[in-house]
Design an enzyme around this catalytic site. Structure first.
Site, PDB file in Angstrom:
ATOM      1  N   GLY A  44      96.081 100.610  15.201  1.00 19.14           N
ATOM      2  CA  GLY A  44      95.598  99.587  14.273  1.00 19.14           C
ATOM      3  C   GLY A  44      95.863  99.945  12.823  1.00 19.14           C
ATOM      4  O   GLY A  44      96.232  99.095  12.007  1.00 19.14           O
ATOM      5  N   CYS A  45      95.696 101.218  12.510  1.00 17.88           N
ATOM      6  CA  CYS A  45      95.898 101.680  11.130  1.00 17.88           C
ATOM      7  C   CYS A  45      97.378 101.640  10.761  1.00 17.88           C
ATOM      8  O   CYS A  45      97.739 101.331   9.625  1.00 17.88           O
ATOM      9  CB  CYS A  45      95.315 103.069  10.951  1.00 17.88           C
ATOM     10  SG  CYS A  45      93.535 103.112  11.302  1.00 17.88           S
ATOM     11  N   THR A  46      98.233 101.936  11.728  1.00 18.59           N
ATOM     12  CA  THR A  46      99.676 101.877  11.499  1.00 18.59           C
ATOM     13  C   THR A  46     100.100 100.421  11.265  1.00 18.59           C
ATOM     14  O   THR A  46     100.871 100.135  10.341  1.00 18.59           O
ATOM     15  CB  THR A  46     100.434 102.484  12.700  1.00 18.59           C
ATOM     16  OG1 THR A  46     100.040 103.854  12.820  1.00 18.59           O
ATOM     17  CG2 THR A  46     101.930 102.392  12.507  1.00 18.59           C
ATOM     18  N   GLY A  49      98.736  99.286   7.766  1.00 15.50           N
ATOM     19  CA  GLY A  49      99.531  99.895   6.701  1.00 15.50           C
ATOM     20  C   GLY A  49     100.920  99.289   6.619  1.00 15.50           C
ATOM     21  O   GLY A  49     101.452  99.046   5.528  1.00 15.50           O
TER      22      GLY A  49
END
Length: 157
Positions: A44-46, A49
């Site tokens: 999710g963070c990838t 970002g």
């Protein structure tokens, strides 16, 4: 205690990628998006970002700086930024100073166990350092477009 819309965001300094220190007050005159994500190099963070990376030119055109923050160490942040070709600053907030300033440390459940972690959140700060908008409990799909629209509207006002 959460920050209120219209309130001046207290200044902070924190270690950042590129062997720098990010100081919020040094960004005055520009709008700032500060987005908090739970952990570098997770799916999710990838994705989140990457969405910010892919829209950076649009944020630049709206006089808006992007800053990503997590509790990961600076080495993890540097690796994350390099691997994903992020074109914006990532901040290492191991001591949770910035996270607590924005009140994003929340009790979370994972596999039935409770722990304190970062609630995915995004904040838009105006050119005078005041909080213009806040998104808490963010769902990644479509979020960056919503933040960009808010930044563009704020820049036009």
């Amino acid at each position: 205690m959460p920050l209120d819309i219209g309130q001046t965001v207290p200044d902070f300094s924190a270690p950042a990628t590129g062997d720098t220190t990010l100081t919020l007050s040094e960004l005055r005159g520009q709008q700032v998006v500060v987005y908090f994500y739970p952990k570098a190099s997770t799916p999710g963070c990838t994705t989140e970002g990457g969405d910010f990376r892919d829209r950076k030119a649009d944020f630049d055109a709206a006089n808006t700086v992007i800053v990503g923050v997590s509790r990961d160490g600076i080495r993890a942040q540097e690796n994350f930024k390099a691997k994903q070709d992020f074109n914006f600053t990532l901040v290492s907030d191991k001591d949770e100073t910035v996270c607590r300033l924005f009140d994003v440390i929340k009790l979370k459940k994972l596999y039935g166990k409770e722990h304190l972690g970062i609630e995915r959140s995004t904040f838009l700060i105006d050119t005078e350092g005041k909080l213009a908008q806040a998104w808490r409990g963010v769902k990644v799909p479509g979020h960056v477009d919503e933040v960009l629209a808010a930044a563009q509207a704020l820049n036009a006002s």
